[in-house]
Design a protein around this motif. Sequence first.
Motif, PDB file in Angstrom:
ATOM      1  N   THR A  49       9.093   4.653   6.243  1.00  0.00           N
ATOM      2  CA  THR A  49       8.550   4.891   4.902  1.00  0.00           C
ATOM      3  C   THR A  49       7.212   5.614   4.977  1.00  0.00           C
ATOM      4  OG1 THR A  49       9.650   2.934   3.990  1.00  0.00           O
ATOM      5  CG2 THR A  49       7.733   3.780   2.790  1.00  0.00           C
ATOM      6  N   GLY A  50       6.333   5.145   5.857  1.00  0.00           N
ATOM      7  CA  GLY A  50       5.038   5.787   6.012  1.00  0.00           C
ATOM      8  C   GLY A  50       5.160   7.231   6.460  1.00  0.00           C
ATOM      9  N   GLN A  51       6.077   7.495   7.392  1.00  0.00           N
ATOM     10  CA  GLN A  51       6.267   8.860   7.870  1.00  0.00           C
ATOM     11  C   GLN A  51       6.818   9.761   6.781  1.00  0.00           C
ATOM     12  OE1 GLN A  51       5.356  10.008  11.090  1.00  0.00           O
ATOM     13  NE2 GLN A  51       5.595  11.921   9.928  1.00  0.00           N
ATOM     14  N   GLU A  52       7.715   9.229   5.956  1.00  0.00           N
ATOM     15  CA  GLU A  52       8.266  10.015   4.847  1.00  0.00           C
ATOM     16  C   GLU A  52       7.187  10.381   3.840  1.00  0.00           C
ATOM     17  OE1 GLU A  52      11.402   7.578   3.383  1.00  0.00           O
ATOM     18  OE2 GLU A  52      12.831   8.175   4.946  1.00  0.00           O
ATOM     19  N   ILE A  53       6.299   9.431   3.543  1.00  0.00           N
ATOM     20  CA  ILE A  53       5.186   9.720   2.637  1.00  0.00           C
ATOM     21  C   ILE A  53       4.286  10.783   3.247  1.00  0.00           C
ATOM     22  CG2 ILE A  53       3.137   8.768   1.501  1.00  0.00           C
ATOM     23  CD1 ILE A  53       4.596   6.061   1.440  1.00  0.00           C
ATOM     24  N   TYR A  54       3.969  10.616   4.531  1.00  0.00           N
ATOM     25  CA  TYR A  54       3.114  11.590   5.212  1.00  0.00           C
ATOM     26  C   TYR A  54       3.735  12.987   5.153  1.00  0.00           C
ATOM     27  CZ  TYR A  54       0.281  13.816   8.793  1.00  0.00           C
ATOM     28  OH  TYR A  54      -0.564  14.680   9.458  1.00  0.00           O
ATOM     29  N   ASP A  55       5.026  13.091   5.483  1.00  0.00           N
ATOM     30  CA  ASP A  55       5.685  14.396   5.488  1.00  0.00           C
ATOM     31  C   ASP A  55       5.687  15.015   4.090  1.00  0.00           C
ATOM     32  OD1 ASP A  55       6.182  14.081   8.179  1.00  0.00           O
ATOM     33  OD2 ASP A  55       8.270  13.438   7.915  1.00  0.00           O
ATOM     34  N   PHE A  56       5.875  14.185   3.061  1.00  0.00           N
ATOM     35  CA  PHE A  56       5.881  14.720   1.699  1.00  0.00           C
ATOM     36  C   PHE A  56       4.497  15.240   1.320  1.00  0.00           C
ATOM     37  CE2 PHE A  56       5.198  13.969  -2.896  1.00  0.00           C
ATOM     38  CZ  PHE A  56       6.064  14.950  -3.378  1.00  0.00           C
ATOM     39  N   VAL A  57       3.462  14.467   1.637  1.00  0.00           N
ATOM     40  CA  VAL A  57       2.101  14.912   1.324  1.00  0.00           C
ATOM     41  C   VAL A  57       1.810  16.228   2.029  1.00  0.00           C
ATOM     42  CG1 VAL A  57      -0.355  14.355   1.499  1.00  0.00           C
ATOM     43  CG2 VAL A  57       1.292  12.552   0.942  1.00  0.00           C
ATOM     44  N   GLU A  58       2.174  16.309   3.296  1.00  0.00           N
ATOM     45  CA  GLU A  58       1.904  17.529   4.055  1.00  0.00           C
ATOM     46  C   GLU A  58       2.658  18.720   3.477  1.00  0.00           C
ATOM     47  OE1 GLU A  58       1.114  18.068   8.667  1.00  0.00           O
ATOM     48  OE2 GLU A  58       3.262  17.983   8.236  1.00  0.00           O
ATOM     49  N   SER A  59       3.879  18.476   2.999  1.00  0.00           N
ATOM     50  CA  SER A  59       4.666  19.578   2.431  1.00  0.00           C
ATOM     51  C   SER A  59       4.061  20.112   1.137  1.00  0.00           C
ATOM     52  CB  SER A  59       6.102  19.115   2.174  1.00  0.00           C
ATOM     53  OG  SER A  59       6.178  18.215   1.070  1.00  0.00           O
ATOM     54  N   CYS A  60       3.203  19.327   0.507  1.00  0.00           N
ATOM     55  CA  CYS A  60       2.574  19.735  -0.755  1.00  0.00           C
ATOM     56  C   CYS A  60       1.277  20.519  -0.535  1.00  0.00           C
ATOM     57  CB  CYS A  60       2.271  18.514  -1.617  1.00  0.00           C
ATOM     58  SG  CYS A  60       3.751  17.629  -2.182  1.00  0.00           S
ATOM     59  N   LEU A  61       0.867  20.692   0.722  1.00  0.00           N
ATOM     60  CA  LEU A  61      -0.411  21.329   1.018  1.00  0.00           C
ATOM     61  C   LEU A  61      -0.256  22.818   1.294  1.00  0.00           C
ATOM     62  CD1 LEU A  61      -2.102  18.719   3.406  1.00  0.00           C
ATOM     63  CD2 LEU A  61      -2.490  19.053   0.953  1.00  0.00           C
ATOM     64  N   ASN A 116      -3.481   2.167   6.705  1.00  0.00           N
ATOM     65  CA  ASN A 116      -2.293   1.342   6.910  1.00  0.00           C
ATOM     66  C   ASN A 116      -1.308   1.937   7.908  1.00  0.00           C
ATOM     67  OD1 ASN A 116      -3.149  -0.369   4.502  1.00  0.00           O
ATOM     68  ND2 ASN A 116      -2.864   1.617   3.550  1.00  0.00           N
ATOM     69  N   LEU A 117      -1.009   3.230   7.787  1.00  0.00           N
ATOM     70  CA  LEU A 117      -0.043   3.848   8.690  1.00  0.00           C
ATOM     71  C   LEU A 117      -0.565   3.861  10.119  1.00  0.00           C
ATOM     72  CD1 LEU A 117       2.610   5.273   9.175  1.00  0.00           C
ATOM     73  CD2 LEU A 117       1.506   7.439   8.523  1.00  0.00           C
ATOM     74  N   ALA A 118      -1.827   4.210  10.299  1.00  0.00           N
ATOM     75  CA  ALA A 118      -2.390   4.238  11.647  1.00  0.00           C
ATOM     76  C   ALA A 118      -2.407   2.852  12.270  1.00  0.00           C
ATOM     77  CB  ALA A 118      -3.807   4.814  11.603  1.00  0.00           C
ATOM     78  N   ASP A 119      -2.706   1.836  11.468  1.00  0.00           N
ATOM     79  CA  ASP A 119      -2.730   0.464  11.977  1.00  0.00           C
ATOM     80  C   ASP A 119      -1.332   0.012  12.374  1.00  0.00           C
ATOM     81  OD1 ASP A 119      -4.545  -1.988  12.237  1.00  0.00           O
ATOM     82  OD2 ASP A 119      -2.875  -2.805  11.081  1.00  0.00           O
ATOM     83  N   LEU A 120      -0.346   0.336  11.552  1.00  0.00           N
ATOM     84  CA  LEU A 120       1.037  -0.035  11.852  1.00  0.00           C
ATOM     85  C   LEU A 120       1.525   0.666  13.113  1.00  0.00           C
ATOM     86  CD1 LEU A 120       3.662  -1.467  11.038  1.00  0.00           C
ATOM     87  CD2 LEU A 120       4.187   0.513   9.578  1.00  0.00           C
ATOM     88  N   MET A 121       1.197   1.940  13.264  1.00  0.00           N
ATOM     89  CA  MET A 121       1.601   2.681  14.454  1.00  0.00           C
ATOM     90  C   MET A 121       0.960   2.101  15.705  1.00  0.00           C
ATOM     91  SD  MET A 121       1.529   6.609  13.027  1.00  0.00           S
ATOM     92  CE  MET A 121       1.991   7.297  14.622  1.00  0.00           C
ATOM     93  N   HIS A 171       0.827  -1.210   0.000  1.00  0.00           N
ATOM     94  CA  HIS A 171       0.000   0.000   0.000  1.00  0.00           C
ATOM     95  C   HIS A 171       0.860   1.259   0.000  1.00  0.00           C
ATOM     96  CE1 HIS A 171      -4.047  -1.674   0.400  1.00  0.00           C
ATOM     97  NE2 HIS A 171      -3.529  -2.593   1.193  1.00  0.00           N
ATOM     98  N   PHE A 172       1.950   1.258   0.757  1.00  0.00           N
ATOM     99  CA  PHE A 172       2.835   2.426   0.764  1.00  0.00           C
ATOM    100  C   PHE A 172       3.437   2.667  -0.610  1.00  0.00           C
ATOM    101  CE2 PHE A 172       3.952   2.250   5.591  1.00  0.00           C
ATOM    102  CZ  PHE A 172       2.692   2.734   5.881  1.00  0.00           C
ATOM    103  N   ASP A 173       3.695   1.602  -1.366  1.00  0.00           N
ATOM    104  CA  ASP A 173       4.228   1.760  -2.721  1.00  0.00           C
ATOM    105  C   ASP A 173       3.256   2.519  -3.619  1.00  0.00           C
ATOM    106  OD1 ASP A 173       6.551   0.436  -2.084  1.00  0.00           O
ATOM    107  OD2 ASP A 173       5.922  -1.503  -2.877  1.00  0.00           O
ATOM    108  N   LYS A 174       1.974   2.465  -3.279  1.00  0.00           N
ATOM    109  CA  LYS A 174       0.947   3.200  -4.032  1.00  0.00           C
ATOM    110  C   LYS A 174       0.609   4.533  -3.371  1.00  0.00           C
ATOM    111  CE  LYS A 174      -1.295  -1.111  -5.527  1.00  0.00           C
ATOM    112  NZ  LYS A 174      -2.562  -1.902  -5.469  1.00  0.00           N
TER     113      LYS A 174
END
Length: 238
Positions: free
Chosen positions: A113-125, A42-47, A33-36
């Motif tokens: 990986t999940g945190q990096e995706i989250y940070d990137f998405v947030e930086s785009c807002l 997924n991230l909340a469940d993993l955390m 899922h992170f690859d997509k």
Amino acid sequence: MKSLSKDWFIEGVFDFEHKKYVLLAYLQEINRHFDKSHLYPNLADLMFHYRNLLNFKDNKTVLQQTFPQRISKADFEAVKLTYKKMVQDDYTMQEIERIITYALKKMDPALQTGQEIYDFVESCLDIDPIGLVPLMPYNGYFTLSNGTHRTNWVYEYQIALFENQSDKYRGIHINLIDIFEQSLVNTPQAIKQQLIKNRRHLPNPAMYHVQSNVTFPLEQTLLPVAKRRLVRFISDAA
């Protein structure tokens, strides 16, 4: 999504190889899922599972922290009895600790990986208030635009403060109320005026335009991150 029960590491047979297989299958699904760029759930469940393992490891005598879900008194007593039996069995506890140590090590890269995706998405807002913002901006509307998509989603939001013994935090409830194609006529400012006219229960609403300059999966990624970012934006400004 493949899921783990909250007490997967202590239920059933304490066989390290079996537990490892269960964990790796779960992490394979998470990483797929992170690859997509699918962050949620997924991230909340993993955390949750990562923190659950840490709680068990660091607070072995505090069962409420080990099992954070609400359980009945009868269920709690059963868990307590099971735990006491495990503590008395040195081999069992060694296997559990071995499983936990292995699981935490394997979960770390996926969490990163999940945190990096989250940070990137947030930086785009980018978040922009639309018109005047009332003194109490905890109820209102926001529009959401997703990268190159011309479609805008309009949500009503309500922010509430929650407290427990050790901390306080803000949560947000949203409701999708409209979808429109942005144009010279359908601007966020024009949408706000229509909302004030047609939805009289909020005569002077706060309204924000949340825009991502990159296109992301809406439900699995952009919307959950946008909600959290909006709560922080409003709380910091209020």
